[in-house]
Design an enzyme around this catalytic site. Structure first.
Site, mmCIF file in Angstrom:
data_model
loop_
_atom_site.group_PDB
_atom_site.id
_atom_site.type_symbol
_atom_site.label_atom_id
_atom_site.label_comp_id
_atom_site.label_asym_id
_atom_site.label_seq_id
_atom_site.Cartn_x
_atom_site.Cartn_y
_atom_site.Cartn_z
ATOM 1 N N TRP A 102 -2.914 2.073 2.843
ATOM 2 C CA TRP A 102 -1.876 2.888 3.452
ATOM 3 C C TRP A 102 -2.283 4.335 4.321
ATOM 4 C CZ3 TRP A 102 1.810 -0.116 5.135
ATOM 5 C CH2 TRP A 102 2.070 -1.093 4.423
ATOM 6 N N ASP A 175 3.111 10.827 1.883
ATOM 7 C CA ASP A 175 3.742 9.719 1.813
ATOM 8 C C ASP A 175 3.994 9.207 0.570
ATOM 9 O OD1 ASP A 175 4.304 6.881 1.595
ATOM 10 O OD2 ASP A 175 2.794 5.997 3.025
ATOM 11 N N LYS A 199 10.871 0.078 -2.395
ATOM 12 C CA LYS A 199 10.227 0.383 -3.503
ATOM 13 C C LYS A 199 11.160 0.854 -4.768
ATOM 14 C CE LYS A 199 6.347 -0.019 -1.201
ATOM 15 N NZ LYS A 199 5.365 -1.075 -1.188
#
Length: 365
Positions: A102, A175, A199
Site C-alpha cells: 500500500w 495512512d 476496515k
C-alpha cells in the site's frame, strides 16, 4: 444458520449490533417514515447525525480542537492523490517510506501526479534471518526540506505493522486505514491522518481525513473541488452530496465502539486476538509467518502452510466450518486472517481450533 466468522481484509465485517440496528431502521429512520438513504444531507436530522458522529470520533481518538475531521468520498486510494494535490504545490518535495504494497501504491500515485523529481522514496523493510522487519530511519539526519513524510502504519497485504512512533522534522501524513481506532495513537504527532472506512469504520465508499489547521495553508495543485481539503473543511464535508448511508453506518460504529469501552478497551481485545492466533502459528510447525515479531500486524495475520499443495483444501474445509475469506492476497499467497475491531475473540478461537485440527489431520496423513 450457524455462525459465520468473516476474516475478509476489506470490505470487512461490521459489528453485528450495528448491522441489526441498520436493518431495523432501514425503512424508517429516526421516526421519519423513510430511510436515512432517502433524506437530504442538509436536513436538520442528518446534520445532527453528522455532528454527533464527529463528536464521538473526536472523543474516541482524543482529536485536538485545531484539527479538522472530514468525511470524504472514496477510499484510501483516493487520498493518495488528494494528499499530493492538497499539499505538494508546484515546487514542493515529499518523502515516502515504503513498507509494503500500500505504501508502494501511494508512491506510484504521487509520482504520477508530481513526477519523480518531487518524490523521494525510502524502503524501510529489510530481512533478518528470513523475516521481514521494519527499521525506521533517522529523519533528522536527512539534509533536505520536505512538505511532508508519508507512511502506512499497517500493510494489510504483507501483514506488517509499525508500532513505533515516527519522529520527523516535517509533518507526518499517515495512512491508518487498517489501524484506525484499533489501538490508541497520539493524533497531535500527525499533520494528516487518512483512513478508508472499510476496515474499522464502516462500508466502502467513505474515507476519514483528520487534518491539522496549518496543513491547509500549504500551497496546493489545481484539483477537483470535491477533493479539496480546504473546501471540505469550510463546508462541513458537504460541498456536494456525501455518501450518506456510509456516514450513517460509521456513526453507528462510533457509538458501538464507545459502548465497548472505547479505543483503549478495544486495543486490549485486539492484542489478545492477535496473540491467540500467532501462538497457534508459532506452536505448530504446520504453519509459519514471515514477519519479525515486533512488526507482526495485529489486524492482518498472514501465514503459510508447510505444504502449500493443501492451500485449497484448507480454504474449502475452513469455509465449511464457517470461517470465510482466509485466502491470502494474490501477490503474496498463503492465508490471511483479518482481525479488525468487529471480529470477536470467539471467531479467532474458532479459527485456532480449526487450524489445530487441520494440522493434526494432515500431519497424520
Amino acid at each position: 444458520m450457524s455462525r459465520i466468522y468473516n476474516f475478509c481484509a476489506g470490505p470487512a465485517m461490521l459489528p453485528a449490533a450495528v448491522m441489526q440496528k441498520a436493518q431495523q431502521e432501514l425503512l424508517d429512520w429516526n421516526g421519519l417514515g423513510v430511510s436515512v438513504m432517502e433524506i437530504s444531507h442538509r436536513s436538520k436530522e442528518f446534520i445532527a447525525l453528522a455532528e454527533q458522529a464527529e463528536v464521538n470520533l473526536r472523543q474516541l481518538m482524543n482529536i485536538p480542537n485545531h484539527y479538522h475531521v472530514l468525511f470524504m468520498h472514496g477510499g484510501g486510494r483516493s487520498q493518495f492523490s488528494n494528499v499530493v494535490n492538497n499539499f505538494l504545490g508546484e515546487h514542493g518535495r515529499a518523502l515516502y517510506l515504503v513498507s509494503g504494497q500500500w505504501s508502494k501504491s501511494a508512491v506510484e500515485e504521487a509520482q504520477k501526479l508530481a513526477g519523480e523529481a518531487q518524490i523521494d522514496v525510502l524502503n524501510i523493510v529489510t530481512k533478518l534471518d528470513g523475516l521481514n522487519q521494519v527499521t525506521l530511519p533517522d529523519l533528522h539526519s536527512i539534509k533536505k526540506d520536505y512538505r511532508y513524510v508519508h507512511y502506512c502504519s499497517n500493510e494489510t497485504v504483507d501483514g506488517i505493522e509499525i508500532f513505533d512512533e515516527l519522529d520527523s522534522p516535517w509533518p507526518i501524513v499517515a495512512d491508518l486505514s487498517s489501524t484506525i481506532m484499533s489501538r490508541e495513537i497520539d493524533v497531535s504527532r500527525y499533520g494528516l491522518i487518512y483512513a478508508g472506512a472499510q476496515k474499522n469504520i464502516g462500508p466502502s465508499g467513505l474515507s476519514i481525513v483528520i487534518v491539522r489547521d496549518d496543513m491547509l495553508k500549504l500551497a496546493s495543485l489545481p484539483q477537483s473541488s470535491v477533493m479539496d481539503y480546504r473546501i471540505a473543511a469550510e463546508n462541513g464535508s458537504m460541498f456536494n452530496t456525501p455518501p450518506t448511508f456510509a456516514w450513517y453506518l460509521a456513526a453507528e460504529v462510533f457509538r458501538w465502539l464507545k459502548a465497548q469501552g472505547g479505543v483503549e478497551a478495544m486495543a486490549k481485545i485486539n492484542q489478545q486476538k492477535a496473540q491467540l492466533l500467532y501462538a497457534c502459528i508459532d506452536d505448530n510447525s504446520f504453519y509459519c509467518n514471515g514477519v519479525a515479531k515486533q512488526n507482526r500486524s495485529q489486524m492482518n495475520v498472514t501465514f503459510q502452510l508447510a505444504d502449500d499443495s493443501l492451500d485449497s483444501t484448507f480454504l474449502a474445509e475452513a469455509e465449511r466450518a464457517g470461517l470465510v475469506a482466509l485466502k491470502g492476497h494474490r501477490i503474496v499467497g498463503g492465508m490471511r486472517a483479518s482481525l479488525y475491531n468487529a471480529m470477536p475473540i470467539e471467531g479467532v478461537q474458532a479459527l485456532v481450533d480449526f487450524m489445530n485440527a487441520f494440522a493434526a489431520k494432515h500431519k497424520a496423513n
